[in-house]
Design an enzyme around this catalytic site. Sequence first.
Site, mmCIF file in Angstrom:
data_model
loop_
_atom_site.group_PDB
_atom_site.id
_atom_site.type_symbol
_atom_site.label_atom_id
_atom_site.label_comp_id
_atom_site.label_asym_id
_atom_site.label_seq_id
_atom_site.Cartn_x
_atom_site.Cartn_y
_atom_site.Cartn_z
ATOM 1 N N TYR A 93 4.357 6.007 15.082
ATOM 2 C CA TYR A 93 3.067 5.364 14.754
ATOM 3 C C TYR A 93 1.872 6.250 15.093
ATOM 4 O O TYR A 93 0.972 6.437 14.277
ATOM 5 C CB TYR A 93 2.993 4.046 15.530
ATOM 6 C CG TYR A 93 1.664 3.352 15.516
ATOM 7 C CD1 TYR A 93 0.771 3.498 16.585
ATOM 8 C CD2 TYR A 93 1.295 2.542 14.455
ATOM 9 C CE1 TYR A 93 -0.447 2.850 16.590
ATOM 10 C CE2 TYR A 93 0.076 1.877 14.460
ATOM 11 C CZ TYR A 93 -0.787 2.036 15.527
ATOM 12 O OH TYR A 93 -1.996 1.391 15.534
ATOM 13 N N SER B 203 -7.079 4.799 15.217
ATOM 14 C CA SER B 203 -6.740 4.119 16.473
ATOM 15 C C SER B 203 -7.008 5.027 17.662
ATOM 16 O O SER B 203 -7.006 6.255 17.538
ATOM 17 C CB SER B 203 -5.257 3.734 16.473
ATOM 18 O OG SER B 203 -4.840 3.352 17.787
ATOM 19 N N GLN C 164 5.861 4.415 20.364
ATOM 20 C CA GLN C 164 5.025 4.581 19.159
ATOM 21 C C GLN C 164 5.106 6.011 18.592
ATOM 22 O O GLN C 164 4.164 6.473 17.954
ATOM 23 C CB GLN C 164 3.568 4.274 19.510
ATOM 24 C CG GLN C 164 3.297 2.832 19.961
ATOM 25 C CD GLN C 164 1.850 2.619 20.326
ATOM 26 O OE1 GLN C 164 1.321 3.302 21.207
ATOM 27 N NE2 GLN C 164 1.182 1.680 19.655
ATOM 28 N N ASN D 224 0.800 -6.555 17.541
ATOM 29 C CA ASN D 224 1.176 -6.308 18.945
ATOM 30 C C ASN D 224 1.406 -7.577 19.750
ATOM 31 O O ASN D 224 1.531 -7.517 20.969
ATOM 32 C CB ASN D 224 0.130 -5.432 19.645
ATOM 33 C CG ASN D 224 -1.265 -6.023 19.598
ATOM 34 O OD1 ASN D 224 -1.447 -7.217 19.358
ATOM 35 N ND2 ASN D 224 -2.265 -5.182 19.801
ATOM 36 N N VAL E 14 0.823 -1.222 0.000
ATOM 37 C CA VAL E 14 0.000 0.000 0.000
ATOM 38 C C VAL E 14 0.854 1.269 0.000
ATOM 39 O O VAL E 14 0.359 2.346 -0.350
ATOM 40 C CB VAL E 14 -0.986 0.016 1.191
ATOM 41 C CG1 VAL E 14 -1.941 -1.171 1.144
ATOM 42 C CG2 VAL E 14 -0.254 0.075 2.523
ATOM 43 N N LYS F 279 -1.697 7.586 12.921
ATOM 44 C CA LYS F 279 -3.095 7.295 13.256
ATOM 45 C C LYS F 279 -3.887 8.589 13.452
ATOM 46 O O LYS F 279 -5.047 8.698 13.090
ATOM 47 C CB LYS F 279 -3.171 6.388 14.480
ATOM 48 C CG LYS F 279 -2.674 4.974 14.201
ATOM 49 C CD LYS F 279 -3.422 4.348 13.021
ATOM 50 C CE LYS F 279 -3.009 2.933 12.727
ATOM 51 N NZ LYS F 279 -3.817 2.327 11.628
HETATM 52 C C1 RM4 Z 1 -2.964 0.413 18.631
HETATM 53 C C2 RM4 Z 1 -2.827 0.657 20.127
HETATM 54 C C3 RM4 Z 1 -2.522 -0.653 20.819
HETATM 55 C C4 RM4 Z 1 -1.293 -1.289 20.194
HETATM 56 C C5 RM4 Z 1 -1.437 -1.382 18.685
HETATM 57 C C6 RM4 Z 1 -0.171 -1.875 18.013
HETATM 58 O O1 RM4 Z 1 -3.213 1.584 17.943
HETATM 59 O O2 RM4 Z 1 -1.765 1.549 20.329
HETATM 60 O O3 RM4 Z 1 -2.333 -0.460 22.218
HETATM 61 O O4 RM4 Z 1 -1.128 -2.586 20.746
HETATM 62 O O5 RM4 Z 1 -1.740 -0.120 18.140
#
Ligand code: RM4
Length: 253
Positions: free
Chosen positions: A156, A143, A153, A194, A64, A160
Site C-alpha cells: 500500500y 497519504s 502495508q 481501517n 477505477v 501512496k
Molecule cells: C493511511 C494510514 C492510516 C491507515 C490507512 C488505511 O494511509 O496508513 O494509518 O489506517 O491508510
Amino acid sequence: MLLKDKVLLVTGGSKGIGRAIAVGAARHGARVGINYAGDETAAQSCVAEIEAAGGQAFALKGDVSDAASAPAFVAEAVKRFGRLDAFVNNAGICPFHAFLDMPADVMERTMRVNLHGAYYMCQAAANQMVTQGEGGSITAVSSISALVGGEFQTHYTPTKAGVLSLMQSTAIALGKHKIRCNALLPGTILTDINKDDLADTEKRDYMEKRIPLGRLGQPDDLAGPAIFLASELAGYVTGAALLVDGGMFVNLQ
Ligand code: RM4
C-alpha cells in the site's frame, strides 16, 4: 461559496473521505459527480444528501482499475454538466497484510486500484480540462504513508508514494495548460478501510497517542483542504503535498 459554478468529480465518493469532499464541495456551490465501486445504496445516499441541500450531483459506478472507467466518468460529467473544473482522485484500498506471505493478487489489486486507477483518472480529467482550455485543478489523495512505512502495508505505501510523485510530475506536465496538480496526505482517518485495523484497541491507542491534536481524523477533516486546493484560493499552488494528519508525521518526541 468557494466553488460556485464549478463542476467537481470525486472517485470513491460514496463513503469516507471521498463522500466528505463531495458533500463539502457541493456546499461550496459545486455541481458534483461521484464514482463508486459497488455500494449503490451508499452512492445514492450521497447524491440524495447533496440534493437535499439544494445541490446537483450524480453517481456513476466504475472500477477505477479498469482504464475505461476514467474517460467514462469524465464523459458523464460533460454530458450532465457540460464541463469539468476540478477532479479529486480519492478511491483507494488498503487490505492490511504481512509482507512475507503477501498474496500476489492482493498486491496487484492494491497497485491497480490505488496507483494505476489514479493515473487513468487524472489523465482523463486532464484531457478534458485541456480540451476546455480554461485550466483546472487535480487533487490526488495520497497519504502520510507516502512518507513513512507500515509493517502490514508493504503493498500500500508504495502506491501512496507513487500517487504523490504522480502529482509532482503532472504538475510539471500540465502547468502549461494552467492545470494545477496537488496531493493531499491524510494521516490516520477513521474510515471503512481501517475500521478492522483500528478495532484493535491497543493499535488505536498507539495511533492516537502519536497525534499532537489528540484524536484520529474524521473524513470531514479532509473536506476543507480539498476544497481549498480545488478553489481559486490555491491559484498559485501546484506540485504541493498537504499533510492533513493532526501533526502525526512530525511527532517523534
Ligand atoms: C493511511 C494510514 C492510516 C491507515 C490507512 C488505511 O494511509 O496508513 O494509518 O489506517 O491508510
